[in-house]
Design a protein around this motif. Structure first.
Motif, PDB file in Angstrom:
ATOM      1  N   CYS A 249       0.806  -1.222   0.000  1.00 34.87           N
ATOM      2  CA  CYS A 249       0.000   0.000   0.000  1.00 34.87           C
ATOM      3  C   CYS A 249       0.842   1.276   0.000  1.00 34.87           C
ATOM      4  CB  CYS A 249      -0.986  -0.013   1.167  1.00 34.87           C
ATOM      5  SG  CYS A 249      -0.225   0.196   2.764  1.00 34.87           S
ATOM      6  N   ILE A 250       2.182   1.146  -0.115  1.00 36.18           N
ATOM      7  CA  ILE A 250       3.019   2.358  -0.177  1.00 36.18           C
ATOM      8  C   ILE A 250       3.403   2.606  -1.635  1.00 36.18           C
ATOM      9  CG2 ILE A 250       5.131   3.504   0.607  1.00 36.18           C
ATOM     10  CD1 ILE A 250       5.133   1.682   3.031  1.00 36.18           C
ATOM     11  N   ASP A 251       2.985   3.767  -2.117  1.00 31.67           N
ATOM     12  CA  ASP A 251       3.331   4.147  -3.487  1.00 31.67           C
ATOM     13  C   ASP A 251       4.505   5.117  -3.414  1.00 31.67           C
ATOM     14  OD1 ASP A 251       3.540   4.928  -6.056  1.00 31.67           O
ATOM     15  OD2 ASP A 251       1.471   5.671  -6.242  1.00 31.67           O
ATOM     16  N   SER A 252       5.729   4.601  -3.611  1.00 33.30           N
ATOM     17  CA  SER A 252       6.907   5.462  -3.420  1.00 33.30           C
ATOM     18  C   SER A 252       7.088   6.438  -4.572  1.00 33.30           C
ATOM     19  CB  SER A 252       8.170   4.613  -3.226  1.00 33.30           C
ATOM     20  OG  SER A 252       8.402   3.847  -4.374  1.00 33.30           O
ATOM     21  N   ILE A 253       6.483   6.125  -5.708  1.00 32.10           N
ATOM     22  CA  ILE A 253       6.615   7.040  -6.849  1.00 32.10           C
ATOM     23  C   ILE A 253       5.851   8.337  -6.572  1.00 32.10           C
ATOM     24  CG2 ILE A 253       6.300   7.320  -9.356  1.00 32.10           C
ATOM     25  CD1 ILE A 253       8.257   5.054  -8.612  1.00 32.10           C
ATOM     26  N   SER A 254       4.567   8.166  -6.145  1.00 33.51           N
ATOM     27  CA  SER A 254       3.804   9.382  -5.851  1.00 33.51           C
ATOM     28  C   SER A 254       3.854   9.746  -4.365  1.00 33.51           C
ATOM     29  CB  SER A 254       2.364   9.234  -6.335  1.00 33.51           C
ATOM     30  OG  SER A 254       1.808   8.053  -5.812  1.00 33.51           O
ATOM     31  N   LYS A 255       4.708   9.031  -3.626  1.00 28.53           N
ATOM     32  CA  LYS A 255       4.946   9.334  -2.208  1.00 28.53           C
ATOM     33  C   LYS A 255       3.654   9.317  -1.382  1.00 28.53           C
ATOM     34  CE  LYS A 255       8.912  12.186  -3.384  1.00 28.53           C
ATOM     35  NZ  LYS A 255       9.571  13.485  -3.220  1.00 28.53           N
ATOM     36  N   LYS A 256       2.861   8.244  -1.566  1.00 31.58           N
ATOM     37  CA  LYS A 256       1.601   8.162  -0.836  1.00 31.58           C
ATOM     38  C   LYS A 256       1.469   6.805  -0.147  1.00 31.58           C
ATOM     39  CE  LYS A 256      -1.008   8.728  -4.186  1.00 31.58           C
ATOM     40  NZ  LYS A 256      -2.006   8.896  -5.230  1.00 31.58           N
ATOM     41  N   ILE A 257       0.753   6.830   0.978  1.00 31.81           N
ATOM     42  CA  ILE A 257       0.450   5.573   1.660  1.00 31.81           C
ATOM     43  C   ILE A 257      -1.065   5.432   1.734  1.00 31.81           C
ATOM     44  CG2 ILE A 257       0.630   4.267   3.810  1.00 31.81           C
ATOM     45  CD1 ILE A 257       3.236   5.751   4.372  1.00 31.81           C
ATOM     46  N   ASP A 258      -1.568   4.280   1.270  1.00 33.31           N
ATOM     47  CA  ASP A 258      -3.013   4.035   1.348  1.00 33.31           C
ATOM     48  C   ASP A 258      -3.323   3.519   2.757  1.00 33.31           C
ATOM     49  OD1 ASP A 258      -5.579   3.157   1.262  1.00 33.31           O
ATOM     50  OD2 ASP A 258      -5.369   1.931  -0.538  1.00 33.31           O
ATOM     51  N   ALA A 259      -3.722   4.457   3.616  1.00 32.83           N
ATOM     52  CA  ALA A 259      -3.902   4.100   5.035  1.00 32.83           C
ATOM     53  C   ALA A 259      -5.050   3.130   5.256  1.00 32.83           C
ATOM     54  CB  ALA A 259      -4.126   5.359   5.865  1.00 32.83           C
ATOM     55  N   SER A 260      -5.969   3.010   4.310  1.00 32.95           N
ATOM     56  CA  SER A 260      -7.079   2.077   4.514  1.00 32.95           C
ATOM     57  C   SER A 260      -6.588   0.629   4.385  1.00 32.95           C
ATOM     58  CB  SER A 260      -8.198   2.351   3.514  1.00 32.95           C
ATOM     59  OG  SER A 260      -7.910   1.743   2.271  1.00 32.95           O
TER      60      SER A 260
ATOM     61  N   LYS B 270      -2.524  16.907   4.397  1.00 32.10           N
ATOM     62  CA  LYS B 270      -3.797  17.355   3.851  1.00 32.10           C
ATOM     63  C   LYS B 270      -3.881  17.073   2.358  1.00 32.10           C
ATOM     64  CE  LYS B 270      -5.480  20.752   7.112  1.00 32.10           C
ATOM     65  NZ  LYS B 270      -5.318  22.154   7.515  1.00 32.10           N
ATOM     66  N   GLN B 271      -2.763  17.341   1.698  1.00 36.80           N
ATOM     67  CA  GLN B 271      -2.720  17.069   0.258  1.00 36.80           C
ATOM     68  C   GLN B 271      -3.005  15.591   0.008  1.00 36.80           C
ATOM     69  OE1 GLN B 271       1.105  18.369  -0.950  1.00 36.80           O
ATOM     70  NE2 GLN B 271       0.495  20.505  -1.214  1.00 36.80           N
ATOM     71  N   ASN B 272      -2.350  14.816   0.823  1.00 33.78           N
ATOM     72  CA  ASN B 272      -2.527  13.370   0.720  1.00 33.78           C
ATOM     73  C   ASN B 272      -3.989  12.990   0.746  1.00 33.78           C
ATOM     74  OD1 ASN B 272      -0.372  11.757   0.310  1.00 33.78           O
ATOM     75  ND2 ASN B 272       0.340  11.835   2.427  1.00 33.78           N
ATOM     76  N   ILE B 273      -4.671  13.530   1.758  1.00 33.73           N
ATOM     77  CA  ILE B 273      -6.077  13.187   1.926  1.00 33.73           C
ATOM     78  C   ILE B 273      -6.877  13.615   0.713  1.00 33.73           C
ATOM     79  CG2 ILE B 273      -8.154  13.746   3.246  1.00 33.73           C
ATOM     80  CD1 ILE B 273      -6.513  13.704   5.724  1.00 33.73           C
ATOM     81  N   GLN B 274      -6.593  14.860   0.292  1.00 39.23           N
ATOM     82  CA  GLN B 274      -7.345  15.367  -0.854  1.00 39.23           C
ATOM     83  C   GLN B 274      -7.128  14.489  -2.078  1.00 39.23           C
ATOM     84  OE1 GLN B 274      -6.141  19.414  -0.861  1.00 39.23           O
ATOM     85  NE2 GLN B 274      -7.720  19.977   0.627  1.00 39.23           N
ATOM     86  N   GLN B 275      -5.876  14.129  -2.277  1.00 40.98           N
ATOM     87  CA  GLN B 275      -5.561  13.294  -3.432  1.00 40.98           C
ATOM     88  C   GLN B 275      -6.310  11.965  -3.361  1.00 40.98           C
ATOM     89  OE1 GLN B 275      -1.365  13.022  -3.506  1.00 40.98           O
ATOM     90  NE2 GLN B 275      -1.097  14.820  -4.816  1.00 40.98           N
ATOM     91  N   THR B 276      -6.226  11.371  -2.192  1.00 45.90           N
ATOM     92  CA  THR B 276      -6.893  10.088  -2.020  1.00 45.90           C
ATOM     93  C   THR B 276      -8.373  10.226  -2.342  1.00 45.90           C
ATOM     94  OG1 THR B 276      -5.545  10.067  -0.040  1.00 45.90           O
ATOM     95  CG2 THR B 276      -6.774   8.071  -0.532  1.00 45.90           C
ATOM     96  N   LYS B 277      -8.947  11.307  -1.835  1.00 49.70           N
ATOM     97  CA  LYS B 277     -10.377  11.533  -2.053  1.00 49.70           C
ATOM     98  C   LYS B 277     -10.684  11.619  -3.537  1.00 49.70           C
ATOM     99  CE  LYS B 277     -11.982  13.839   2.109  1.00 49.70           C
ATOM    100  NZ  LYS B 277     -12.178  15.173   2.688  1.00 49.70           N
ATOM    101  N   GLN B 278      -9.862  12.394  -4.203  1.00 47.01           N
ATOM    102  CA  GLN B 278     -10.124  12.592  -5.623  1.00 47.01           C
ATOM    103  C   GLN B 278      -9.970  11.293  -6.393  1.00 47.01           C
ATOM    104  OE1 GLN B 278      -7.408  15.702  -6.444  1.00 47.01           O
ATOM    105  NE2 GLN B 278      -8.697  17.254  -5.473  1.00 47.01           N
TER     106      GLN B 278
END
Lengths: 307, 520
Positions: free
Chosen positions: B248-259, B290-298
């Motif tokens: 669940c860690i996307d190192s390319i876009s530097k995001k973690i899918d916390a769900s 916050k960006q993370n959350i927004q991105q995930t939402k989108q």
């Protein structure tokens, strides 16, 4: 339960090393006057057992040094001692101590129980009594513990699977409790044999009374039969519904003659609840097998009243 | 390698809990089970079905605070998968190869939420037919009972045999009477599928199929403390990504899918640039958070997390109280298709709703009279326990099954109540009875009857024959088990559609009988 077994262990260990030893040493004097059947009334299970054994010539008559001994009580039910569904635990622990003092190498105790064996061993108080007295409690509720033997004299029962502890034993002592029994009428010493076999269903299928007599013809006979009638289940046996089914009679009957001991026990029981000898079919059949006599006049009976 | 204290704590806690739960399920002495049943009720679904709402609230709060700790520490099926995941590394190490690295994969929200939706919907409609097969605890318990316990019993028997040869009776031989081919095949298949997926893809099952995982994932998306990537420090080296067993860690876009993150802490401490931390979103990282959350939402386009959470929590809580919606409409079964149920099961509808077939009662029954059902009692009853009296009967004083049931599908009652609880009624066929056909004594049935509902009454001469008083019969099966007549027994128990208290056997007063003579 814990307090019970503690007190019990205390009593038995305390008494066994004082009164028991003196009782044993004194019996040598009386050995010439032995009886075929001894009935004792009015004591604790321990006192009555010691009195009975002394009158039968002492424990050394039955247990030799170095022997592996099996004691076979009735532990059929998940019932407390007050329910009188299982042999009295104090009686068993006293007997184990006597055997060990006579030089027995091992004393093993088991029963093929009806209810769950672990619950029976525990609820009956026998597991604790055996442990405290220095005996070994063996499970008996799996076919792996049994081995088939021939019963050449059997009429309906020609072979049976018998518990290996018994097959390996040098001698065994049959210690039933006196109870009313819905099917076999009475369960005493002969009926107690049903706890040494695996396949009891065969007994019920092929004339229960005959099979009980048949299994008693197995070549290795008990060296002694001790009937526990301290507390007696007079009705609703062999399991009992409540303590109302029991009566405190403080009696013990012992004999090497299994038919005689059962006959005496039935006659004793008959004073409480009506029970004809003829109704207990396996007695006459046992006599036909020459296992003993139902004619108590033929044998030498010693009656002892303690107190 | 750096010290990773968070991972060490997780592994330690998980090991302890895993061992305790396994011990509880695998213990061989079931006569006096220790009061550790509560451990089984720490599980999410048992807690939900047994209405332990305080514990549920605690688990939800825990997830909201720390993420899916439940999945990594409390769930034995999750820990079992971790063991298999570890096996994979060892297997490659044996071959002196490096295990192919796991990489980030996109989540499949459609499958995840569909499965959760269907599970919750069936639950609301009064059926655990889906949940029984998806609940992680029940699956783990079935794997333990059907696959591991027989191995332990065999090992016990081997040692017991060796000890017995030396006159040592500390251990005793145990027969395995509860296994059924049907249950074995199903459990083995599930086990193999889970094991293979875990070895290849880590926690994929937890993040796709498991309804508990998906549900907690909805909450953990907004967990207060969770792994967070500091974007400015991150060099996209991908080290954390390859350590993540949830992929669940996307190192390319530097995001973690916390769900999907099960907070296994594998990633924490591996980052050489200190860019990944298990922490509160502190001001420095707040913006990115916050960006993370927004991105995930989108990207995921799922409805508002909070709304989602409230709806689901509400429905699940409601489901356990309003389950009768569907339950009442099911028709009453005829007796032939009605199982004899373990004591305190109530009726079939209630019982099959609350039972998720964890088999704890089946493996703990000292008499081994409980068996897992195949299809004979309907799809809703698959793998759930029914009583069979061919190798034993229900011990009068025993209520181990009731004590151990973590779902309270077998309602808690006292021993005295259990002793009067009727799970069925004995029926006697006189023309098959040995006393009638052979005219010999028997009475085995009455002998085994704890309430004397089966009583021997005078027949011919000295013979006695059984007679049943149905009002005091509790259906314990002692009579059926011991009846020597074959192939069909002369006395057998018919299931109670609705279990209820039998009449207490009449109380008698103890008579004071004194005897002064021997009588011979």
């Amino acid at each position: 339960m814990k307090r019970r077994s503690f007190i019990l262990a205390g009593i038995t260990s305390g008494l066994s090393f004082s009164s028991l030893k003196s009782a044993l040493s004194s019996n040598h004097i009386h050995t010439e006057k032995t009886s075929n059947l001894v009935a004792v009334m009015g004591g604790t299970p321990q006192e009555m057992l010691i009195a009975a054994i002394n009158n039968l010539g002492g424990i050394k008559n039955f247990v030799k040094p170095g022997q592996n001994i099996v004691i076979k009580p009735n532990i059929g039910w998940d019932r407390k001692p007050e329910m009188a569904a299982n042999t009295n635990p104090e009686l068993i622990s006293t007997l184990i101590k006597l055997c060990l003092e006579a030089g027995a190498k091992n004393v093993t105790v088991f029963d093929h129980t009806c209810d769950n064996w672990q619950r029976c061993y525990q609820a009956s108080g026998i597991a604790a009594a055996v442990k405290a007295a220095g005996g070994v409690m063996t499970p008996g509720n799996d076919e792996v513990y049994y081995k088939e033997v021939e019963i050449p004299q059997g009429i309906n029962l020609k072979k049976a699977k018998i518990h290996k502890a018994l097959l390996d034993a040098d001698a065994w002592i049959n210690v039933p409790i006196l109870k009313n029994h819905g099917g076999a009428k009475m369960t005493i010493a002969m009926k107690n044999y049903m706890g040494i076999v695996w396949d009891r269903g065969y007994f019920h299928q092929n004339d229960l009374q005959q099979c009980i007599a048949d299994i008693c013809t197995w070549s290795k006979k008990p060296v002694l039969n001790i009937v526990d009638a301290y507390r007696v289940m007079r009705q609703n046996g062999p399991q009992g519904k409540s303590e109302a089914d029991t009566v405190l009679l403080k009696t013990l009957i012992a004999s090497t003659d299994i038919v005689a001991v059962d006959t005496a026990a039935v006659k004793f029981f008959n004073q409480v609840e009506n029970m004809e000898l003829a109704a207990v079919g396996h007695l006459a059949k046992g006599e036909q097998h020459k296992l003993g006599t139902t004619n108590l006049d033929k044998i030498n009976i010693k009656r002892i009243k303690l107190q | 390698m750096k010290l990773r204290p968070l991972k060490a704590i997780r592994v330690l806690l998980a090991s302890i809990i895993f061992l305790f739960i396994s011990y509880k399920l695998l213990e061989l002495n079931s006569i006096n089970p220790y009061e550790t049943h509560v451990l089984l009720r720490s599980q999410f679904i048992p807690a939900l079905l047994s209405a332990s709402f305080l514990w549920i609230v605690f688990l939800l709060a825990l997830t909201l605070l720390l993420g899916r700790v439940y999945c990594s520490v409390l769930c034995p099926l999750g820990i079992l998968q971790d063991l298999f995941f570890r096996l994979r590394t060892w297997r490659y190490r044996l071959k002196s190869k490096k295990a192919p690295k796991l990489r980030y994969i996109k989540s499949n929200p459609f499958i995840r939420y569909s499965i959760l939706f269907i599970t919750v919907l069936t639950l609301l409609l009064g059926s655990t037919v889906i949940l029984t097969h998806l609940d992680p605890y029940s699956n783990f318990a079935r794997i333990s009972s059907n696959l591991f316990k027989p191995i332990i019993i065999q090992a016990n028997n081997l040692v017991a045999m060796l000890l017995m040869k030396n006159d040592n009776y500390t251990l005793h031989h145990i027969s395995i009477g509860y296994l059924s081919i049907f249950s074995l095949v199903i459990t083995l298949s599930v086990f193999l599928i889970i094991a293979v997926i875990a070895m290849m893809r880590g926690r994929l099952v937890c993040n796709t199929v498991c309804p508990v995982g998906t549900f907690l994932g909805i909450i953990s998306k907004n967990a207060v403390i969770r792994p967070i990537i500091n974007k400015s420090n991150c060099t996209k080296c991908g080290l954390c990504e390859t350590h993540c067993k949830s992929q669940c860690i996307d190192s390319i876009s530097k995001k973690i899918d916390a769900s999907r993150c099960v907070v296994c802490m594998n990633c924490i401490g591996v980052c050489k640039n200190n860019a990944l931390k298990y922490t509160l979103p502190i001001p420095a990282t707040q913006k990115i958070y916050k960006q993370n959350i927004q991105q995930t939402k989108q990207e995921t386009q799922t409805p508002s997390n909070r709304r989602n959470f409230i709806v689901l929590a509400g429905t699940i809580v409601a489901s356990s109280t309003t389950k009768k919606l569907f339950g009442n409409t099911t028709k009453i079964d005829s007796q032939s298709t009605h199982p004899i149920m373990p004591p305190s099961a109530g009726n079939k509808t209630d019982f099959s709703y609350k039972c998720t077939a964890c088999h704890a009662c089946i493996t703990h029954c000292p008499s081994q009279i409980l068996k897992p059902a195949a299809l004979q009692y309907g799809i809703g009853y698959i793998l759930k326990p029914y009583v069979k009296f061919d190798t034993g009967y229900c011990n009068h004083e025993c209520k181990v099954c009731i004590d151990i049931c973590p779902n309270h599908a077998l309602k808690k009652i006292s021993t005295e109540e259990k002793k009067l609880l009727s799970i069925g009624v004995a029926q006697f066929k006189q023309d098959a009875c040995i006393v009638y056909t052979e005219e010999t004594s028997c009475g085995a049935c009455s002998e085994h009857c704890p309430t004397q509902a089966v009583k021997m009454v005078p027949y011919k001469g000295h013979l006695t024959i059984p007679e049943i008083d149905s009002s005091i019969c509790i259906g314990c099966g002692g009579c059926e088990y011991i009846c020597p007549v074959r192939p069909e027994r002369a006395i057998s128990v018919v299931s109670a559609i609705m279990q209820k208290q039998a009449k207490a056997p009449s109380k008698e007063h103890k008579e004071d009988i004194k005897i002064d003579d021997f009588g011979f």
